[in-house]
Motif scaffolding. Structure first.
Motif, PDB file in Angstrom:
ATOM      1  N   ASN A   1      26.092  76.529  45.068  1.00 60.46           N
ATOM      2  CA  ASN A   1      26.274  76.333  43.627  1.00 60.46           C
ATOM      3  C   ASN A   1      27.202  77.358  42.998  1.00 60.46           C
ATOM      4  OD1 ASN A   1      24.770  74.059  42.334  1.00 60.46           O
ATOM      5  ND2 ASN A   1      23.122  74.885  43.590  1.00 60.46           N
ATOM      6  N   VAL A   2      27.845  78.181  43.816  1.00 61.05           N
ATOM      7  CA  VAL A   2      28.811  79.162  43.314  1.00 61.05           C
ATOM      8  C   VAL A   2      30.197  78.547  43.299  1.00 61.05           C
ATOM      9  CG1 VAL A   2      29.951  81.369  43.775  1.00 61.05           C
ATOM     10  CG2 VAL A   2      27.472  81.152  44.089  1.00 61.05           C
ATOM     11  N   GLN A   3      30.894  78.722  42.186  1.00 57.14           N
ATOM     12  CA  GLN A   3      32.291  78.310  42.083  1.00 57.14           C
ATOM     13  C   GLN A   3      33.087  79.561  41.735  1.00 57.14           C
ATOM     14  OE1 GLN A   3      33.360  75.433  42.875  1.00 57.14           O
ATOM     15  NE2 GLN A   3      35.433  75.246  42.074  1.00 57.14           N
ATOM     16  N   ALA A   4      33.615  80.217  42.771  1.00 54.59           N
ATOM     17  CA  ALA A   4      34.341  81.468  42.569  1.00 54.59           C
ATOM     18  C   ALA A   4      35.152  81.794  43.813  1.00 54.59           C
ATOM     19  CB  ALA A   4      33.374  82.620  42.283  1.00 54.59           C
TER      20      ALA A   4
ATOM     21  N   ALA B   1      31.403  78.968  30.031  1.00 52.38           N
ATOM     22  CA  ALA B   1      31.691  78.173  31.222  1.00 52.38           C
ATOM     23  C   ALA B   1      33.072  77.536  31.150  1.00 52.38           C
ATOM     24  CB  ALA B   1      30.616  77.107  31.400  1.00 52.38           C
ATOM     25  N   LEU B   2      33.419  76.960  30.001  1.00 49.59           N
ATOM     26  CA  LEU B   2      34.722  76.316  29.890  1.00 49.59           C
ATOM     27  C   LEU B   2      35.844  77.346  29.931  1.00 49.59           C
ATOM     28  CD1 LEU B   2      36.185  73.660  29.670  1.00 49.59           C
ATOM     29  CD2 LEU B   2      36.050  73.826  27.182  1.00 49.59           C
ATOM     30  N   ALA B   3      35.643  78.498  29.292  1.00 54.52           N
ATOM     31  CA  ALA B   3      36.663  79.542  29.339  1.00 54.52           C
ATOM     32  C   ALA B   3      36.885  80.025  30.770  1.00 54.52           C
ATOM     33  CB  ALA B   3      36.260  80.708  28.437  1.00 54.52           C
ATOM     34  N   ASP B   4      35.812  80.164  31.541  1.00 55.18           N
ATOM     35  CA  ASP B   4      35.957  80.565  32.940  1.00 55.18           C
ATOM     36  C   ASP B   4      36.630  79.466  33.758  1.00 55.18           C
ATOM     37  OD1 ASP B   4      34.925  83.132  32.790  1.00 55.18           O
ATOM     38  OD2 ASP B   4      32.866  82.491  33.106  1.00 55.18           O
ATOM     39  N   LEU B   5      36.337  78.207  33.453  1.00 53.07           N
ATOM     40  CA  LEU B   5      36.986  77.105  34.150  1.00 53.07           C
ATOM     41  C   LEU B   5      38.488  77.093  33.858  1.00 53.07           C
ATOM     42  CD1 LEU B   5      36.345  74.550  35.913  1.00 53.07           C
ATOM     43  CD2 LEU B   5      36.263  73.276  33.757  1.00 53.07           C
ATOM     44  N   ILE B   6      38.846  77.302  32.601  1.00 53.14           N
ATOM     45  CA  ILE B   6      40.255  77.286  32.204  1.00 53.14           C
ATOM     46  C   ILE B   6      41.023  78.444  32.836  1.00 53.14           C
ATOM     47  CG2 ILE B   6      41.813  77.576  30.214  1.00 53.14           C
ATOM     48  CD1 ILE B   6      39.718  76.038  28.545  1.00 53.14           C
ATOM     49  N   THR B   7      40.397  79.611  32.909  1.00 48.06           N
ATOM     50  CA  THR B   7      41.072  80.805  33.442  1.00 48.06           C
ATOM     51  C   THR B   7      40.786  81.030  34.918  1.00 48.06           C
ATOM     52  OG1 THR B   7      39.221  82.212  32.711  1.00 48.06           O
ATOM     53  CG2 THR B   7      41.067  81.930  31.183  1.00 48.06           C
ATOM     54  N   GLN B   8      40.011  80.128  35.534  1.00 44.94           N
ATOM     55  CA  GLN B   8      39.651  80.181  36.953  1.00 44.94           C
ATOM     56  C   GLN B   8      38.986  81.501  37.334  1.00 44.94           C
ATOM     57  OE1 GLN B   8      42.359  78.756  39.914  1.00 44.94           O
ATOM     58  NE2 GLN B   8      42.799  76.865  38.798  1.00 44.94           N
ATOM     59  N   ARG B   9      37.956  81.841  36.568  1.00 43.36           N
ATOM     60  CA  ARG B   9      37.099  82.969  36.899  1.00 43.36           C
ATOM     61  C   ARG B   9      35.752  82.431  37.375  1.00 43.36           C
ATOM     62  NH1 ARG B   9      39.651  85.672  31.968  1.00 43.36           N
ATOM     63  NH2 ARG B   9      40.993  87.265  32.889  1.00 43.36           N
ATOM     64  N   PRO B  10      34.903  83.276  37.960  1.00 46.33           N
ATOM     65  CA  PRO B  10      33.604  82.787  38.440  1.00 46.33           C
ATOM     66  C   PRO B  10      32.812  82.099  37.325  1.00 46.33           C
ATOM     67  CG  PRO B  10      34.024  84.981  39.295  1.00 46.33           C
ATOM     68  CD  PRO B  10      35.114  84.700  38.303  1.00 46.33           C
ATOM     69  N   LEU B  11      32.271  80.934  37.627  1.00 48.32           N
ATOM     70  CA  LEU B  11      31.547  80.172  36.615  1.00 48.32           C
ATOM     71  C   LEU B  11      30.141  80.744  36.413  1.00 48.32           C
ATOM     72  CD1 LEU B  11      32.550  76.498  37.473  1.00 48.32           C
ATOM     73  CD2 LEU B  11      33.610  78.074  35.850  1.00 48.32           C
ATOM     74  N   PRO B  12      29.647  80.744  35.175  1.00 46.30           N
ATOM     75  CA  PRO B  12      28.330  81.326  34.887  1.00 46.30           C
ATOM     76  C   PRO B  12      27.168  80.372  35.117  1.00 46.30           C
ATOM     77  CG  PRO B  12      29.320  80.594  32.845  1.00 46.30           C
ATOM     78  CD  PRO B  12      30.321  80.299  33.938  1.00 46.30           C
ATOM     79  N   MET B  13      27.466  79.155  35.532  1.00 49.51           N
ATOM     80  CA  MET B  13      26.436  78.135  35.734  1.00 49.51           C
ATOM     81  C   MET B  13      26.560  77.555  37.134  1.00 49.51           C
ATOM     82  SD  MET B  13      26.915  76.214  32.070  1.00 49.51           S
ATOM     83  CE  MET B  13      26.314  74.668  32.744  1.00 49.51           C
ATOM     84  N   GLU B  14      25.467  76.969  37.610  1.00 54.24           N
ATOM     85  CA  GLU B  14      25.460  76.338  38.916  1.00 54.24           C
ATOM     86  C   GLU B  14      26.434  75.162  38.951  1.00 54.24           C
ATOM     87  OE1 GLU B  14      21.025  77.302  38.138  1.00 54.24           O
ATOM     88  OE2 GLU B  14      22.901  77.194  37.001  1.00 54.24           O
TER      89      GLU B  14
END
Length: 612
Positions: A154-157, A578-591
């Protein structure tokens, strides 16, 4: 994922700490900071490896006492060439409570200040991912509470360094299924390093088969050998240039939270709002209730709302007195015996900490409500009310955010340099690298996609006359709610489908008075409808009762955040992160499974399960 987290119990034997559920702390006590630095930092080429980086990501397979995290944080702070931001993801099935962490960390007085900040932000011990912002937000700890074999998928990083400290790496090959090593390979950036306290042959074999080149090193203390490794396989993570400028359409709680999260990541943001000020529509209600929900199956809606609620408690506090809110407690009364049984079953199935949610009988419910309520229920001690407008203003109060009101957007279109945003006359309102549609159901008019089944639901709230029922100091809910705040009690809210008329109606006020009577029997006897104040707004909802957040398929640089329904104030902060991390491709804070559950692609085609 687990439904319940059972904390580790700390004991001392001959002044040495130990725990049956967290076996690694014995090694921590033996080697302390020196072992952490020798095995994990040096084993992963730190601090040299993070020099000059914007972001550096460490993933640890077991948080344990937190020693490795404290050692890494301390080394990062001491290094003038450090990465601008440190992301530390760590799994733990049996975390310690904050008071036990204090006893453990007393062994390392050099980390007293860091330990104090960590413990001040220690989360409620519930399953799932918990994003903890430290050191002014420059250090992001994502504490993943659950079994490491559930957490890693469940990690996206993209990970730069792995600390393999879990008991699964203690030499027992039976505890290490091949998929664990496959997950390490999936997450590894090119040249990622890894370190472990053991150099067991089975560990070396698993890493080698996953694409790592292993090296045995001299151990520390009672450990004769330790392991270092470097990923030499093909990484799925490629170099990425984050957008420098993003336009967010909509200045309600959804858009304001996203703008703030992007600005915190160094992105310039232009927010376009068609009204003359932020926080209109549903975000303009005088008070909103924030609380988690519980369910017997701990479904995705429950998990999302719990994670967002717990995130709010820390994130809103960090905004200071700019946010008007109260953690007065929310009492959710059962509407009948069947509902009471289901509430009790949900509590039994998930066993949350008492400071998160607990059952109260009718006598205690009456005491908490300061009213002779007719049923028992669930009490959420740290829930309460918030003024949504104050949240929006606090989020938008950032030097990297430009708010432009009175801007009605008619069209967004891709261009060679990114995206243009146009008004109805075709004039360019803004140009940016990316655009976020955070304008509820109106997102459909800017990115028409019939697969998004966004519906409009009218909701009217009713304010009671000032000074009415002053004894009600908590939020009380039962198929509706009564909320204090702002000097007037508020009752809500109606749920009227496919009705876009926002003119207040007497009939809606009367429906809310019926809700008031069901919650507080006898309370409406002396209220006259003419003395009430109604306010109606529109919510955007989806059939699965989850929001739609993520990238718009086939439109690189276009994103959506809509369908927040009646949980906007609760969801907005975490979904913005979560969306900001998705846009900037940083580790997501959610599963990842939660991100897929809210992704726009879920309505597009059957094979969208892998998309976020």
């Amino acid at each position: 994922m687990l439904k319940t987290i059972i904390p580790a119990t700390l004991e001392f034997t001959n002044d040495a700490p130990n725990s049956a559920a967290c076996r690694g702390i014995g090694h921590d006590a033996d080697g302390g900071m020196a072992q952490a630095r020798h095995v994990f930092l040096r084993g992963c080429d730190l601090p040299q490896k993070w020099a000059g980086r914007e972001d550096f990501v460490v993933l640890e397979t077991a948080f344990g006492s937190g020693l490795n995290f404290l050692a890494t944080w301390a080394a990062w702070r001491a290094d003038p060439a450090r990465a601008a931001r440190l992301h530390f993801l760590s799994a733990e099935k049996h975390p310690f409570r904050a008071d036990d962490l204090a006893r453990l960390h007393a062994q390392w007085p050099e980390c007293a200040a860091l330990s104090s900040e960590l413990r001040a932000n220690w989360p409620t011990l519930t399953p799932g991912f918990h994003r903890i912002a430290l050191d002014g937000g420059r250090v992001q700890l994502t504490l993943m509470l659950g079994d490491v074999l559930d957490c890693l998928p469940n990690v996206q990083a993209g990970v730069d360094a792995f600390y393999l400290g879990d008991p699964a790496f203690d030499g027992n090959a039976g505890l290490r299924p091949p998929r664990l090593f496959d997950e390490l390979a999936r997450l590894a950036r090119s040249g990622a390093t890894a370190a472990a306290c053991t150099a067991a042959q089975s560990l070396r074999q698993g890493l080698t088969e996953a694409g790592f080149v292993c090296e045995t090193r001299a151990g520390h203390g009672r450990q004769p050998q330790c392991l270092s490794a470097r990923f030499a396989g093909t990484s799925r993570w490629v170099e990425f240039t984050a957008p420098r400028h993003v336009v967010v359409i909509g200045a309600g709680v959804a858009g304001a939270a996203i703008a703030h999260a992007l600005a915190q990541r160094g992105v310039a943001v232009t927010v376009l709002e068609r009204a003359d000020s932020p926080a209109h529509a549903a975000s303009g209600n005088p008070v909103a209730v924030f609380r988690p929900v519980i369910s017997r199956d701990d479904n995705r809606a429950s998990r999302l709302t719990r994670a967002a609620f717990l995130h709010d408690l820390h994130a809103w506090a960090a905004l200071g007195d700019r946010v008007e809110w109260s953690r007065c407690g929310v009492l959710h009364l059962a509407k009948n015996a069947d509902a009471a049984a289901k509430q009790q079953q949900a509590l039994a199935a998930t066993a949350p900490p008492a400071d998160f949610a607990r059952w109260v009988d009718q006598a205690e419910a009456r005491e908490l409500a300061s009213w002779p309520v007719a049923s028992p229920g669930v009490f959420f001690p740290t829930a309460g009310w918030v003024v949504p407008g104050s949240l929006c203003r606090a989020w938008l109060d950032h030097p990297a955010i430009e708010l432009r009101t009175g801007c009605a957007v008619a069209c967004v279109q891709p261009v060679a340099a990114g995206w243009q945003v146009l008004d109805r006359d075709g004039a360019v309102l803004a140009e940016a690298d990316a655009v976020v549609l955070a304008n509820a159901r109106d997102a459909l008019s800017l990115a028409p996609d019939p697969s998004w089944p966004l519906h409009t639901v009218r909701g009217q709230i009713t304010q009671l006359p000032p000074g009415c029922l002053p004894q009600i100091q908590r939020v009380i809910a039962r198929e509706g709610y009564v909320a204090p705040g702002g000097g007037q009690l508020l009752v809500g809210a109606t749920y009227e489908h496919d009705d876009a008329d926002t003119t207040p109606r007497t009939a809606s006020d009367l429906a809310n008075l019926a809700r008031l009577e069901a919650i507080l029997p006898g309370a409406s006897e002396h209220l006259a409808a003419g003395a009430l104040q109604g306010r109606a707004s529109l919510r955007a909802t989806l059939p699965d009762r989850l929001p739609i957040v993520g990238a718009v398929g086939g439109q690189p640089g276009l994103y959506v955040a809509a369908g927040y329904a009646s949980r906007g104030v609760v969801w907005a902060g975490l979904l913005g992160e979560a969306l900001a991390d998705l846009i900037t491709q940083r580790p997501l804070p959610m599963e990842t499974d939660l991100m897929r559950a809210i992704a726009p692609a879920r309505f597009t085609r059957a094979d969208s399960a892998s998309e976020i």
